[in-house]
Write a protein that holds these residues in place. Structure first.
Motif, PDB file in Angstrom:
ATOM      1  N   GLY A   3      11.749 -39.075 -26.743  1.00 46.03           N
ATOM      2  CA  GLY A   3      12.031 -37.660 -26.539  1.00 46.03           C
ATOM      3  C   GLY A   3      12.015 -36.887 -27.841  1.00 46.03           C
ATOM      4  N   ILE A   6       8.431 -36.164 -28.613  1.00 46.36           N
ATOM      5  CA  ILE A   6       7.917 -35.134 -27.709  1.00 46.36           C
ATOM      6  C   ILE A   6       8.382 -33.761 -28.157  1.00 46.36           C
ATOM      7  N   ASP A  94       2.214 -33.857 -19.368  1.00 44.68           N
ATOM      8  CA  ASP A  94       1.993 -35.028 -20.214  1.00 44.68           C
ATOM      9  C   ASP A  94       1.931 -34.551 -21.660  1.00 44.68           C
ATOM     10  N   CYS A  98       3.141 -39.468 -23.577  1.00 42.86           N
ATOM     11  CA  CYS A  98       4.068 -39.774 -22.486  1.00 42.86           C
ATOM     12  C   CYS A  98       3.613 -39.033 -21.228  1.00 42.86           C
ATOM     13  N   VAL A 101       6.474 -35.854 -18.080  1.00 44.44           N
ATOM     14  CA  VAL A 101       7.576 -35.369 -18.916  1.00 44.44           C
ATOM     15  C   VAL A 101       8.216 -34.165 -18.230  1.00 44.44           C
ATOM     16  N   VAL A 127      15.367 -34.902 -21.833  1.00 51.70           N
ATOM     17  CA  VAL A 127      13.931 -35.160 -21.753  1.00 51.70           C
ATOM     18  C   VAL A 127      13.716 -36.427 -20.915  1.00 51.70           C
ATOM     19  N   PHE A 129      10.802 -38.955 -19.143  1.00 49.95           N
ATOM     20  CA  PHE A 129       9.386 -39.245 -19.330  1.00 49.95           C
ATOM     21  C   PHE A 129       9.069 -40.689 -18.976  1.00 49.95           C
TER      22      PHE A 129
END
Length: 133
Positions: A3, A6, A94, A98, A101, A127, A129
């Motif tokens: 996360g 991301i 995405d 990942c 999400v 988050v 995912f």
């Protein structure tokens, strides 16, 4: 993937935010001494992995991610928090390798004094995912 990765990638790619905070000042883990302000620190608070009952290529994870803003002025602190929320809150898709999400806000922290008379505040996200096992 995580996360933190991301959220960090989304923040560094969000042009309204990078107009205020240099992408090089958006870090994971720890802010270096003497970092140019405003700066953003992205950290993991907790991670929950759903256990697989049978083998598969992906594991679903949920991570609480804290995004801390350190700024020279209160105005910059508040502007950065608004932009961080606008960038990440409610996103699905995405990202950063990942899949599936989803990002939800998980609370905004208090205004606190930071080092060298700076201003700090955090914005947390939840988050979820799928990532490679």
């Amino acid at each position: 993937m995580s996360g933190v990765e991301i959220i960090g990638a989304l923040l560094r790619a969000y042009e309204p935010l990078t107009a205020l905070v240099l992408p090089a000042s958006i870090k994971a883990g720890k802010l270096p001494d003497g970092v140019a302000l405003p700066a953003i620190l992205v950290r993991s608070v907790s991670v929950v992995d759903r256990q697989r009952l049978k083998r598969g290529p992906l594991i679903r994870s949920e991570e609480r991610v804290s995004v801390a803003v350190r700024a020279a002025t209160y105005r910059d602190q508040k502007a950065a928090i608004r932009l961080i929320r606008a960038c990440c809150a409610g996103l699905t898709g995405d990202f950063s390798g990942c899949f599936r999400v989803s990002i939800l806000t998980a609370g905004t922290g208090p205004d606190v004094g930071g080092p060298a008379n700076s201003f700090e505040q955090t914005q947390d996200f939840r988050v979820s995912f799928d990532a490679a096992a």
